[in-house]
Design a protein around this motif. Structure first.
Motif, PDB file in Angstrom:
ATOM      1  N   ALA A 286       0.831  -1.207   0.000  1.00 58.28           N
ATOM      2  CA  ALA A 286       0.000   0.000   0.000  1.00 58.28           C
ATOM      3  C   ALA A 286       0.863   1.254   0.000  1.00 58.28           C
ATOM      4  CB  ALA A 286      -0.929  -0.003   1.209  1.00 58.28           C
ATOM      5  N   CYS A 287       1.936   1.234   0.752  1.00 59.87           N
ATOM      6  CA  CYS A 287       2.830   2.384   0.792  1.00 59.87           C
ATOM      7  C   CYS A 287       3.541   2.566  -0.544  1.00 59.87           C
ATOM      8  CB  CYS A 287       3.876   2.227   1.897  1.00 59.87           C
ATOM      9  SG  CYS A 287       3.163   2.296   3.550  1.00 59.87           S
ATOM     10  N   ALA A 288       3.928   1.488  -1.168  1.00 59.93           N
ATOM     11  CA  ALA A 288       4.655   1.569  -2.428  1.00 59.93           C
ATOM     12  C   ALA A 288       3.765   2.046  -3.563  1.00 59.93           C
ATOM     13  CB  ALA A 288       5.245   0.206  -2.771  1.00 59.93           C
ATOM     14  N   SER A 289       2.461   1.783  -3.495  1.00 66.13           N
ATOM     15  CA  SER A 289       1.572   2.160  -4.584  1.00 66.13           C
ATOM     16  C   SER A 289       1.034   3.581  -4.452  1.00 66.13           C
ATOM     17  CB  SER A 289       0.413   1.172  -4.676  1.00 66.13           C
ATOM     18  OG  SER A 289      -0.384   1.286  -3.532  1.00 66.13           O
ATOM     19  N   THR A 290       1.287   4.258  -3.336  1.00 64.34           N
ATOM     20  CA  THR A 290       0.828   5.621  -3.152  1.00 64.34           C
ATOM     21  C   THR A 290       1.735   6.559  -3.935  1.00 64.34           C
ATOM     22  OG1 THR A 290       0.070   5.073  -0.939  1.00 64.34           O
ATOM     23  CG2 THR A 290       0.306   7.403  -1.457  1.00 64.34           C
ATOM     24  N   PRO A 291       1.170   7.266  -4.943  1.00 62.38           N
ATOM     25  CA  PRO A 291       2.020   8.115  -5.757  1.00 62.38           C
ATOM     26  C   PRO A 291       2.463   9.358  -4.996  1.00 62.38           C
ATOM     27  CG  PRO A 291      -0.261   8.364  -6.409  1.00 62.38           C
ATOM     28  CD  PRO A 291      -0.220   7.296  -5.352  1.00 62.38           C
ATOM     29  N   THR A 292       3.736   9.631  -5.025  1.00 65.35           N
ATOM     30  CA  THR A 292       4.254  10.861  -4.448  1.00 65.35           C
ATOM     31  C   THR A 292       5.173  11.510  -5.457  1.00 65.35           C
ATOM     32  OG1 THR A 292       6.093   9.693  -3.412  1.00 65.35           O
ATOM     33  CG2 THR A 292       4.125  10.041  -2.066  1.00 65.35           C
ATOM     34  N   SER A 293       5.153  12.816  -5.478  1.00 63.41           N
ATOM     35  CA  SER A 293       5.986  13.582  -6.390  1.00 63.41           C
ATOM     36  C   SER A 293       7.052  14.294  -5.585  1.00 63.41           C
ATOM     37  CB  SER A 293       5.141  14.617  -7.135  1.00 63.41           C
ATOM     38  OG  SER A 293       4.128  13.984  -7.858  1.00 63.41           O
TER      39      SER A 293
ATOM     40  N   THR B  13       5.331  21.333  -6.633  1.00 66.57           N
ATOM     41  CA  THR B  13       5.155  19.907  -6.829  1.00 66.57           C
ATOM     42  C   THR B  13       4.173  19.679  -7.975  1.00 66.57           C
ATOM     43  OG1 THR B  13       4.721  17.791  -5.744  1.00 66.57           O
ATOM     44  CG2 THR B  13       3.244  19.600  -5.198  1.00 66.57           C
ATOM     45  N   THR B  14       4.204  18.491  -8.528  1.00 71.95           N
ATOM     46  CA  THR B  14       3.330  18.140  -9.646  1.00 71.95           C
ATOM     47  C   THR B  14       2.626  16.829  -9.326  1.00 71.95           C
ATOM     48  OG1 THR B  14       4.801  19.213 -11.218  1.00 71.95           O
ATOM     49  CG2 THR B  14       3.254  17.626 -12.112  1.00 71.95           C
ATOM     50  N   GLY B  15       1.320  16.805  -9.548  1.00 71.79           N
ATOM     51  CA  GLY B  15       0.539  15.590  -9.368  1.00 71.79           C
ATOM     52  C   GLY B  15       0.045  15.087 -10.708  1.00 71.79           C
ATOM     53  N   LEU B  16       0.095  13.778 -10.916  1.00 70.00           N
ATOM     54  CA  LEU B  16      -0.377  13.147 -12.139  1.00 70.00           C
ATOM     55  C   LEU B  16      -1.610  12.315 -11.831  1.00 70.00           C
ATOM     56  CD1 LEU B  16       3.051  11.879 -13.524  1.00 70.00           C
ATOM     57  CD2 LEU B  16       1.842  13.962 -14.154  1.00 70.00           C
TER      58      LEU B  16
ATOM     59  N   ALA C  77      -1.137  15.978  -6.013  1.00 72.06           N
ATOM     60  CA  ALA C  77      -0.275  17.124  -5.713  1.00 72.06           C
ATOM     61  C   ALA C  77      -0.542  17.643  -4.304  1.00 72.06           C
ATOM     62  CB  ALA C  77      -0.484  18.228  -6.736  1.00 72.06           C
ATOM     63  N   LEU C  78      -1.800  17.721  -3.925  1.00 70.46           N
ATOM     64  CA  LEU C  78      -2.163  18.220  -2.594  1.00 70.46           C
ATOM     65  C   LEU C  78      -1.661  17.287  -1.496  1.00 70.46           C
ATOM     66  CD1 LEU C  78      -3.535  20.388  -0.963  1.00 70.46           C
ATOM     67  CD2 LEU C  78      -5.681  19.156  -1.214  1.00 70.46           C
ATOM     68  N   THR C  79      -1.747  15.987  -1.728  1.00 71.20           N
ATOM     69  CA  THR C  79      -1.246  15.018  -0.752  1.00 71.20           C
ATOM     70  C   THR C  79       0.253  15.207  -0.533  1.00 71.20           C
ATOM     71  OG1 THR C  79      -2.955  13.427  -1.321  1.00 71.20           O
ATOM     72  CG2 THR C  79      -0.988  12.554  -0.253  1.00 71.20           C
ATOM     73  N   THR C  80       0.986  15.402  -1.614  1.00 73.95           N
ATOM     74  CA  THR C  80       2.429  15.631  -1.516  1.00 73.95           C
ATOM     75  C   THR C  80       2.710  16.923  -0.755  1.00 73.95           C
ATOM     76  OG1 THR C  80       2.798  14.450  -3.588  1.00 73.95           O
ATOM     77  CG2 THR C  80       4.549  15.907  -2.841  1.00 73.95           C
ATOM     78  N   ALA C  81       1.945  17.984  -1.043  1.00 75.96           N
ATOM     79  CA  ALA C  81       2.133  19.265  -0.361  1.00 75.96           C
ATOM     80  C   ALA C  81       1.835  19.137   1.130  1.00 75.96           C
ATOM     81  CB  ALA C  81       1.245  20.333  -0.997  1.00 75.96           C
ATOM     82  N   GLN C  82       0.782  18.403   1.473  1.00 75.80           N
ATOM     83  CA  GLN C  82       0.429  18.221   2.885  1.00 75.80           C
ATOM     84  C   GLN C  82       1.517  17.453   3.621  1.00 75.80           C
ATOM     85  OE1 GLN C  82      -3.432  16.466   2.259  1.00 75.80           O
ATOM     86  NE2 GLN C  82      -4.500  18.367   2.730  1.00 75.80           N
ATOM     87  N   LYS C  83       2.101  16.458   2.966  1.00 72.79           N
ATOM     88  CA  LYS C  83       3.206  15.720   3.598  1.00 72.79           C
ATOM     89  C   LYS C  83       4.396  16.638   3.827  1.00 72.79           C
ATOM     90  CE  LYS C  83       2.100  11.128   1.881  1.00 72.79           C
ATOM     91  NZ  LYS C  83       2.497  10.022   0.995  1.00 72.79           N
ATOM     92  N   ARG C  84       4.666  17.535   2.882  1.00 72.88           N
ATOM     93  CA  ARG C  84       5.795  18.455   3.004  1.00 72.88           C
ATOM     94  C   ARG C  84       5.573  19.457   4.129  1.00 72.88           C
ATOM     95  NH1 ARG C  84       9.165  20.927   4.542  1.00 72.88           N
ATOM     96  NH2 ARG C  84      10.681  22.216   3.489  1.00 72.88           N
TER      97      ARG C  84
END
Length: 116
Positions: free
Chosen positions: A16-23, A35-38, A49-56
């Protein structure tokens, strides 16, 4: 038996962790990030993109400064939708199912943000 269950659960969690896309997040000189989300859809690309930003940002809130949506599909966006709908109707009538022409990178959402 308990070891088998523990190994299976561990494998599922790692999958599950490996399949979560992160940019990647690019830090800019003016204390902003990019950041860029696809995604297959506009909503999926924005969410990635928002998920990546929230993690950052961690506990802070990402505030979008500038954003841009780009369609990268092989077929024109409207033509692709019409083709998929037509194939879907024919597939339902013939009982063959539907065809999905979309790809995971059809939409590209780039956002510049600050953490506040």
């Amino acid at each position: 038996m308990k070891k088998l269950i523990a190994l299976t659960a561990g494998a599922l969690i790692l999958t599950a962790c490996a399949s979560t896309p992160t940019s990647p997040v690019i830090a800019r000189a003016d204390a902003t990030f990019e950041t860029t989300g696809l995604g297959k859809t506009k909503v999926a690309a924005k969410q990635n993109a928002l998920t990546t930003a929230q993690k950052r940002c961690g506990l802070a809130t990402p505030v979008v400064i500038k954003d841009e949506m780009v369609y990268n599909g092989v077929i024109d966006e409207r033509a692709g939708r019409m083709i998929e709908q037509g194939i879907g109707v024919v597939g339902k009538v013939l009982g063959t199912g539907s065809v999905d022409l979309s790809r995971d990178d059809d939409y590209e959402y780039t956002m510049n943000f600050k953490c506040q």
